[in-house]
Design an enzyme around this catalytic site. Structure first.
Site, short mmCIF file in Angstrom:
data_model
loop_
_atom_site.label_atom_id
_atom_site.label_comp_id
_atom_site.label_asym_id
_atom_site.label_seq_id
_atom_site.Cartn_x
_atom_site.Cartn_y
_atom_site.Cartn_z
N PRO A 124 1.86 3.79 -3.13
CG PRO A 124 3.35 5.50 -2.59
CD PRO A 124 2.14 5.21 -3.42
CD GLU A 125 -0.15 -1.73 -0.59
OE1 GLU A 125 0.21 -2.72 0.08
OE2 GLU A 125 -1.14 -1.76 -1.35
#
Length: 287
Positions: A2-3
């Site tokens: 997840p960014e």
């Protein structure tokens, strides 16, 4: 992994459900995450009131009413699932990546409220929870990180000073959290495509115009990803029935050997590895 946009979606989803709620109980099923959860962690969180949920870079921050905080980092594979009492909704994931339903394994942390609970799931266990006593300790915790692309100090003066006499390639800089916080591998390739900059270009060779493009497109790409629900790679509805589908907007990422989507460009998208990370770019319009 997840960014920033994915973590922002988690933050927004949690804020709608747990702000102003009292933590009734904390259950730790596995303390061995990236940093081992201390034995008194449950006591530190119990009866705390969550004033608000915020985010910095890829960190979720539970802000408690007494001035303390809890950091949550999702690592490589962490997800947060929201279970409401007396609800038949089987879709529990508050974001759009990994499983939309609560898996049976790897549920390490459970935080209970009066009418719901959130469960932290992480197969690879690279995420972590950390209790922060006060505001100053929180500031110190993030001292090693650069500004987010949305911050005012991520400006032309900052980039020119940082890039001066630096031979490191621009793609590696965009992934360097000491330089800028929150840009991950997917978005770095997209930002450089829109900026018409080859990923292997030495930072010191970038012009003022190039730097202005990087600043502008860093903001716009991340904002668009947030609006689209992040780059889940997989398209499914989250706990609120919404879809995350920024992956449909990719101009270069995972488009190896396909035609460039830029008008009047006859180039092909190529894939190379920079610092052991897959990197995508057009062999014609990115120079």
């Amino acid at each position: 992994m997840p960014e920033l946009p994915e973590v922002e979606i988690v933050k927004q989803s949690l804020a709608k459900k747990i702000q102003q709620k009292i933590i009734k109980k904390v259950i730790i099923k596995n303390r061995n995450l990236r940093f081992k959860i201390p034995l008194k962690f449950e006591e530190l969180l119990q009866n705390k009131i969550i004033k608000k949920v915020t985010r910095f870079s890829k960190y979720l921050i539970l802000n408690f009413s007494d001035g303390s905080f809890c950091l949550i980092h999702l690592g490589m594979s962490g997800t947060i699932h929201l279970i409401q009492k007396n609800s038949s909704n089987k879709i529990t994931n508050v974001s759009f990546y990994n499983s939309p339903n609560l898996p049976k394994k790897h549920n390490h942390v459970e935080i209970q409220f009066q009418d719901l609970k959130i469960i932290y799931n992480d197969p690879r266990r690279f995420g972590f929870f950390q209790f922060i006593k006060n505001q100053q300790d929180l500031i110190n915790r993030f001292n090693h990180l650069g500004p987010e692309p949305f911050f005012e100090n991520f400006d032309l003066k900052y980039l020119l000073k940082y890039f001066f006499n630096k031979k490191k390639d621009i793609k590696s800089f965009l992934l360097d959290q000491k330089f800028v916080s929150g840009i991950g591998n997917i978005y770095a390739s997209e930002i450089l495509f829109l900026s018409k900059i080859k990923p292997t270009t030495h930072a010191m060779k970038l012009s003022k115009v190039d730097c202005k493009k990087i600043i502008s497109f860093s903001k716009s790409v991340l904002n668009k990803a947030i609006q689209k629900g992040g780059s889940s790679i997989r398209d499914f509805k989250n706990a609120h029935g919404e879809k995350g589908n920024f992956q449909k907007e990719f101009k270069v990422y995972q488009r190896e050997n396909l035609n460039c989507l830029r008008r009047k460009c006859n180039g092909k998208i190529k894939k190379i590895f920079i610092s052991n990370r897959s990197t995508f770019f057009c062999n014609t319009c990115q120079k």
